[in-house]
Each structure stands twice: as structure tokens, then as C-alpha cells.
Design a protein around this motif. Structure first.
Motif, PDB file in Angstrom:
ATOM      1  N   THR A   1      17.071  61.468 -26.349  1.00 45.01           N
ATOM      2  CA  THR A   1      15.791  61.329 -27.048  1.00 45.01           C
ATOM      3  C   THR A   1      14.774  62.214 -26.349  1.00 45.01           C
ATOM      4  OG1 THR A   1      16.321  59.052 -27.658  1.00 45.01           O
ATOM      5  CG2 THR A   1      14.004  59.704 -27.780  1.00 45.01           C
ATOM      6  N   PRO A   2      14.325  63.301 -27.014  1.00 44.07           N
ATOM      7  CA  PRO A   2      13.387  64.235 -26.400  1.00 44.07           C
ATOM      8  C   PRO A   2      11.938  63.811 -26.651  1.00 44.07           C
ATOM      9  CG  PRO A   2      14.069  65.114 -28.509  1.00 44.07           C
ATOM     10  CD  PRO A   2      14.782  63.779 -28.326  1.00 44.07           C
ATOM     11  N   CYS A   3      11.116  63.955 -25.638  1.00 46.81           N
ATOM     12  CA  CYS A   3       9.706  63.570 -25.748  1.00 46.81           C
ATOM     13  C   CYS A   3       8.812  64.641 -25.133  1.00 46.81           C
ATOM     14  CB  CYS A   3       9.454  62.252 -25.033  1.00 46.81           C
ATOM     15  SG  CYS A   3      10.443  60.868 -25.622  1.00 46.81           S
ATOM     16  N   ILE A   4       7.604  64.689 -25.623  1.00 45.46           N
ATOM     17  CA  ILE A   4       6.573  65.577 -25.087  1.00 45.46           C
ATOM     18  C   ILE A   4       5.525  64.718 -24.395  1.00 45.46           C
ATOM     19  CG2 ILE A   4       4.684  67.167 -25.740  1.00 45.46           C
ATOM     20  CD1 ILE A   4       7.445  68.481 -25.922  1.00 45.46           C
ATOM     21  N   ILE A   5       5.055  65.199 -23.268  1.00 45.32           N
ATOM     22  CA  ILE A   5       3.979  64.520 -22.545  1.00 45.32           C
ATOM     23  C   ILE A   5       2.689  65.252 -22.894  1.00 45.32           C
ATOM     24  CG2 ILE A   5       3.068  63.855 -20.296  1.00 45.32           C
ATOM     25  CD1 ILE A   5       6.519  64.900 -20.165  1.00 45.32           C
ATOM     26  N   GLU A   6       1.675  64.481 -23.259  1.00 44.68           N
ATOM     27  CA  GLU A   6       0.370  65.053 -23.538  1.00 44.68           C
ATOM     28  C   GLU A   6      -0.653  64.479 -22.570  1.00 44.68           C
ATOM     29  OE1 GLU A   6      -0.824  64.375 -27.583  1.00 44.68           O
ATOM     30  OE2 GLU A   6       0.728  65.697 -28.398  1.00 44.68           O
TER      31      GLU A   6
ATOM     32  N   GLN B   1      13.002  63.554 -21.309  1.00 43.56           N
ATOM     33  CA  GLN B   1      14.027  63.041 -22.218  1.00 43.56           C
ATOM     34  C   GLN B   1      14.737  61.887 -21.549  1.00 43.56           C
ATOM     35  OE1 GLN B   1      16.524  66.494 -22.844  1.00 43.56           O
ATOM     36  NE2 GLN B   1      17.845  65.980 -21.109  1.00 43.56           N
ATOM     37  N   TYR B   2      15.248  60.980 -22.387  1.00 49.30           N
ATOM     38  CA  TYR B   2      16.033  59.870 -21.857  1.00 49.30           C
ATOM     39  C   TYR B   2      17.285  59.712 -22.696  1.00 49.30           C
ATOM     40  CZ  TYR B   2      14.144  56.848 -25.572  1.00 49.30           C
ATOM     41  OH  TYR B   2      13.799  56.300 -26.784  1.00 49.30           O
ATOM     42  N   TYR B   3      18.306  59.110 -22.095  1.00 46.63           N
ATOM     43  CA  TYR B   3      19.590  58.947 -22.760  1.00 46.63           C
ATOM     44  C   TYR B   3      20.378  57.875 -22.037  1.00 46.63           C
ATOM     45  CZ  TYR B   3      20.482  62.152 -18.925  1.00 46.63           C
ATOM     46  OH  TYR B   3      20.496  62.736 -17.687  1.00 46.63           O
ATOM     47  N   LYS B   4      21.176  57.146 -22.799  1.00 45.55           N
ATOM     48  CA  LYS B   4      22.077  56.167 -22.201  1.00 45.55           C
ATOM     49  C   LYS B   4      23.228  56.943 -21.564  1.00 45.55           C
ATOM     50  CE  LYS B   4      24.288  51.786 -22.979  1.00 45.55           C
ATOM     51  NZ  LYS B   4      24.959  50.930 -23.924  1.00 45.55           N
ATOM     52  N   ILE B   5      23.555  56.593 -20.319  1.00 48.99           N
ATOM     53  CA  ILE B   5      24.643  57.275 -19.611  1.00 48.99           C
ATOM     54  C   ILE B   5      25.958  57.013 -20.343  1.00 48.99           C
ATOM     55  CG2 ILE B   5      25.953  57.327 -17.447  1.00 48.99           C
ATOM     56  CD1 ILE B   5      23.209  58.652 -17.258  1.00 48.99           C
TER      57      ILE B   5
ATOM     58  N   ILE C   1      17.261  60.304 -17.079  1.00 54.89           N
ATOM     59  CA  ILE C   1      16.064  61.009 -17.513  1.00 54.89           C
ATOM     60  C   ILE C   1      16.061  62.409 -16.914  1.00 54.89           C
ATOM     61  CG2 ILE C   1      14.641  58.943 -17.886  1.00 54.89           C
ATOM     62  CD1 ILE C   1      13.254  59.506 -15.198  1.00 54.89           C
ATOM     63  N   ASP C   2      15.420  63.319 -17.612  1.00 53.21           N
ATOM     64  CA  ASP C   2      15.168  64.683 -17.141  1.00 53.21           C
ATOM     65  C   ASP C   2      13.744  65.009 -17.568  1.00 53.21           C
ATOM     66  OD1 ASP C   2      17.992  65.383 -16.374  1.00 53.21           O
ATOM     67  OD2 ASP C   2      18.287  65.043 -18.513  1.00 53.21           O
TER      68      ASP C   2
ATOM     69  N   ILE D   1       6.620  59.334 -15.186  1.00 53.67           N
ATOM     70  CA  ILE D   1       7.910  58.718 -14.846  1.00 53.67           C
ATOM     71  C   ILE D   1       7.777  57.202 -14.798  1.00 53.67           C
ATOM     72  CG2 ILE D   1       9.653  58.478 -13.039  1.00 53.67           C
ATOM     73  CD1 ILE D   1       9.172  61.526 -12.513  1.00 53.67           C
ATOM     74  N   LEU D   2       6.702  56.701 -14.201  1.00 54.48           N
ATOM     75  CA  LEU D   2       6.488  55.251 -14.181  1.00 54.48           C
ATOM     76  C   LEU D   2       6.350  54.699 -15.599  1.00 54.48           C
ATOM     77  CD1 LEU D   2       4.098  54.915 -11.115  1.00 54.48           C
ATOM     78  CD2 LEU D   2       6.496  54.163 -11.265  1.00 54.48           C
ATOM     79  N   MET D   3       5.676  55.439 -16.468  1.00 53.43           N
ATOM     80  CA  MET D   3       5.561  55.021 -17.873  1.00 53.43           C
ATOM     81  C   MET D   3       6.947  54.941 -18.522  1.00 53.43           C
ATOM     82  SD  MET D   3       2.202  57.328 -18.866  1.00 53.43           S
ATOM     83  CE  MET D   3       2.365  57.171 -20.647  1.00 53.43           C
ATOM     84  N   MET D   4       7.787  55.950 -18.271  1.00 48.90           N
ATOM     85  CA  MET D   4       9.122  55.972 -18.869  1.00 48.90           C
ATOM     86  C   MET D   4       9.999  54.865 -18.295  1.00 48.90           C
ATOM     87  SD  MET D   4      11.168  57.142 -21.146  1.00 48.90           S
ATOM     88  CE  MET D   4      10.342  58.587 -21.784  1.00 48.90           C
ATOM     89  N   LEU D   5       9.920  54.620 -16.991  1.00 51.02           N
ATOM     90  CA  LEU D   5      10.701  53.540 -16.382  1.00 51.02           C
ATOM     91  C   LEU D   5      10.317  52.186 -16.987  1.00 51.02           C
ATOM     92  CD1 LEU D   5      10.668  54.633 -12.624  1.00 51.02           C
ATOM     93  CD2 LEU D   5      12.606  54.761 -14.224  1.00 51.02           C
ATOM     94  N   ASN D   6       9.038  51.971 -17.179  1.00 49.68           N
ATOM     95  CA  ASN D   6       8.569  50.736 -17.793  1.00 49.68           C
ATOM     96  C   ASN D   6       9.100  50.608 -19.223  1.00 49.68           C
ATOM     97  OD1 ASN D   6       6.833  48.321 -17.711  1.00 49.68           O
ATOM     98  ND2 ASN D   6       5.647  49.424 -19.244  1.00 49.68           N
ATOM     99  N   TYR D   7       9.034  51.714 -19.973  1.00 58.03           N
ATOM    100  CA  TYR D   7       9.536  51.722 -21.355  1.00 58.03           C
ATOM    101  C   TYR D   7      11.032  51.403 -21.391  1.00 58.03           C
ATOM    102  CZ  TYR D   7      11.082  53.460 -25.860  1.00 58.03           C
ATOM    103  OH  TYR D   7      11.668  53.566 -27.097  1.00 58.03           O
ATOM    104  N   LEU D   8      11.818  52.074 -20.541  1.00 60.74           N
ATOM    105  CA  LEU D   8      13.266  51.862 -20.543  1.00 60.74           C
ATOM    106  C   LEU D   8      13.625  50.450 -20.104  1.00 60.74           C
ATOM    107  CD1 LEU D   8      14.451  55.311 -19.133  1.00 60.74           C
ATOM    108  CD2 LEU D   8      14.625  54.488 -21.501  1.00 60.74           C
ATOM    109  N   SER D   9      12.877  49.918 -19.160  1.00 63.69           N
ATOM    110  CA  SER D   9      13.117  48.555 -18.693  1.00 63.69           C
ATOM    111  C   SER D   9      12.855  47.536 -19.796  1.00 63.69           C
ATOM    112  CB  SER D   9      12.224  48.271 -17.486  1.00 63.69           C
ATOM    113  OG  SER D   9      12.308  46.921 -17.115  1.00 63.69           O
ATOM    114  N   ILE D  10      11.721  47.651 -20.451  1.00 59.56           N
ATOM    115  CA  ILE D  10      11.312  46.663 -21.456  1.00 59.56           C
ATOM    116  C   ILE D  10      12.012  46.871 -22.800  1.00 59.56           C
ATOM    117  CG2 ILE D  10       9.348  45.876 -22.855  1.00 59.56           C
ATOM    118  CD1 ILE D  10       7.604  46.399 -20.321  1.00 59.56           C
TER     119      ILE D  10
END
Length: 171
Positions: free
Chosen positions: A58-63, A73-77, A96-97, A115-124
Motif C-alpha cells: 500500500t503506497p502512501c504520500i506524506i504531506e 509504504q506498508y505491506y503484510k510480510i 514499511i519502507d 513513522i510513529l503515525m504509521m506504527l500507530n495506524y498498523l497497530s490499531i
């Protein structure tokens, strides 16, 4: 998708290809992200299937203040990565990359925040038990950022990269 103050992480779309070409031709970015210099055709070929949902990434842009400044980007291993990384359980592990494409913004804490935002998103939202990433051993700025976010180095992958892992302590 995810917002914290002036930072937003949103899904990448076809309108972002041009800025990706710009970033993937910046020598400072390429020193750490390890992509060859790019052009529009190469960006569309690589990121198009991801944008269209035809890929496990899943590709994302940071603004920042509505200006695109980077990519995450994030992906299930997948099973082959499970073995390569040395995992044996069926945990929900994500990878993540990421990079900040606007080098003038390096060293300002935005990488840590995103990265903290993404970790929180992936966790929840994805119930991730662990998140992993690969980093060049010589990329001290990135390694320092990842450690601030709770990652630890767990494995040398080859002479130039190591695997870092974040463990969800709320599980």
C-alpha cells in the motif's frame, strides 16, 4: 488517511507520479533509498499496480502543510520474507519502507513523526504485532530515527543492510 497536526499520510494516486520522478532523481535521496534514477515510465510501471490495488504493497504520500514531502509504504510480510527474516510464527508482521523526498526537510523530526503515525495506524487498524524494515548500515540518520520510534536492530541481512524490528507492546 492519517493526520497529526500539519502532517498527513494519504494513499498515493496517479497524480503523485511526477513528484516521485522528482524525488527518485534526487542524488541525496538515492544515496539512501537505493533506486536507480527514474523516469515517468519506470515510476508508472513500479508504482502503478500499487496505486491500483493490484499489489500487496500500500503506497502512501506524506504531506506537510498540504505539500508532498515524502513516501511511505506498508505491506503484510509474505511467507518468503518470514523465512528470510527468521520468523517462525504466524504473527501479523508488517514491513514499511519510507523516505523524505524533500531533503531540505531532513533533520526536522518529520521522519520520526510519520513513522510513529504509521506504527500507530498498523497497530490499531491492521492489528500488527511487529513491524520490520531494512536499512543501510551506514545510514546513521535513519537508524537514529528508527531507534527513537522504538525499533531495534535484530539481524544483519548482508554486508550493507540490517533488519530492524518494532514490537507492539500493547498486544
Amino acid at each position: 488517511m492519517i493526520q497529526n497536526g500539519e502532517l498527513l499520510i494519504r494513499l498515493m494516486n496517479a497524480n503523485d507520479y511526477e513528484v516521485m520522478v522528482k524525488w527518485l532523481n534526487d542524488k541525496k535521496v538515492l544515496e539512501f533509498y537505493e533506486e536507480p534514477p527514474s523516469n515517468m515510465d519506470r515510476v508508472i510501471k513500479k508504482y502503478g499496480p500499487r496505486v491500483e490495488g493490484q499489489h500487496n504493497v500500500t503506497p502512501c504520500i506524506i504531506e506537510h502543510k498540504e505539500e508532498p514531502i515524502g513516501y511511505i509504504q506498508y505491506y503484510k510480510i509474505q511467507e518468503d520474507e518470514f523465512r528470510r527474516y527468521g520468523y517462525t510464527t504466524n504473527e501479523r508482521i508488517y514491513g514499511i519502507d519510507q523516505f523524505i523526498g524533500e531533503s531540505r526537510l531532513w533533520g526536522k523530526g518529520m521522519g520520526t513523526s510519520m513513522i510513529l503515525m504509521m506504527l500507530n495506524y498498523l497497530s490499531i487498524n491492521k492489528n500488527a504485532s511487529r513491524v520490520v524494515l531494512e536499512v543501510k548500515i551506514g545510514n546513521g540518520r535513519a537508524i537514529s530515527c528508527y531507534k527513537k520510534c522504538g525499533f531495534r536492530e535484530i539481524k544483519d541481512l548482508n554486508d550493507a543492510h540490517c533488519l530492524m524490528e518494532w514490537v507492539n507492546r500493547t498486544k
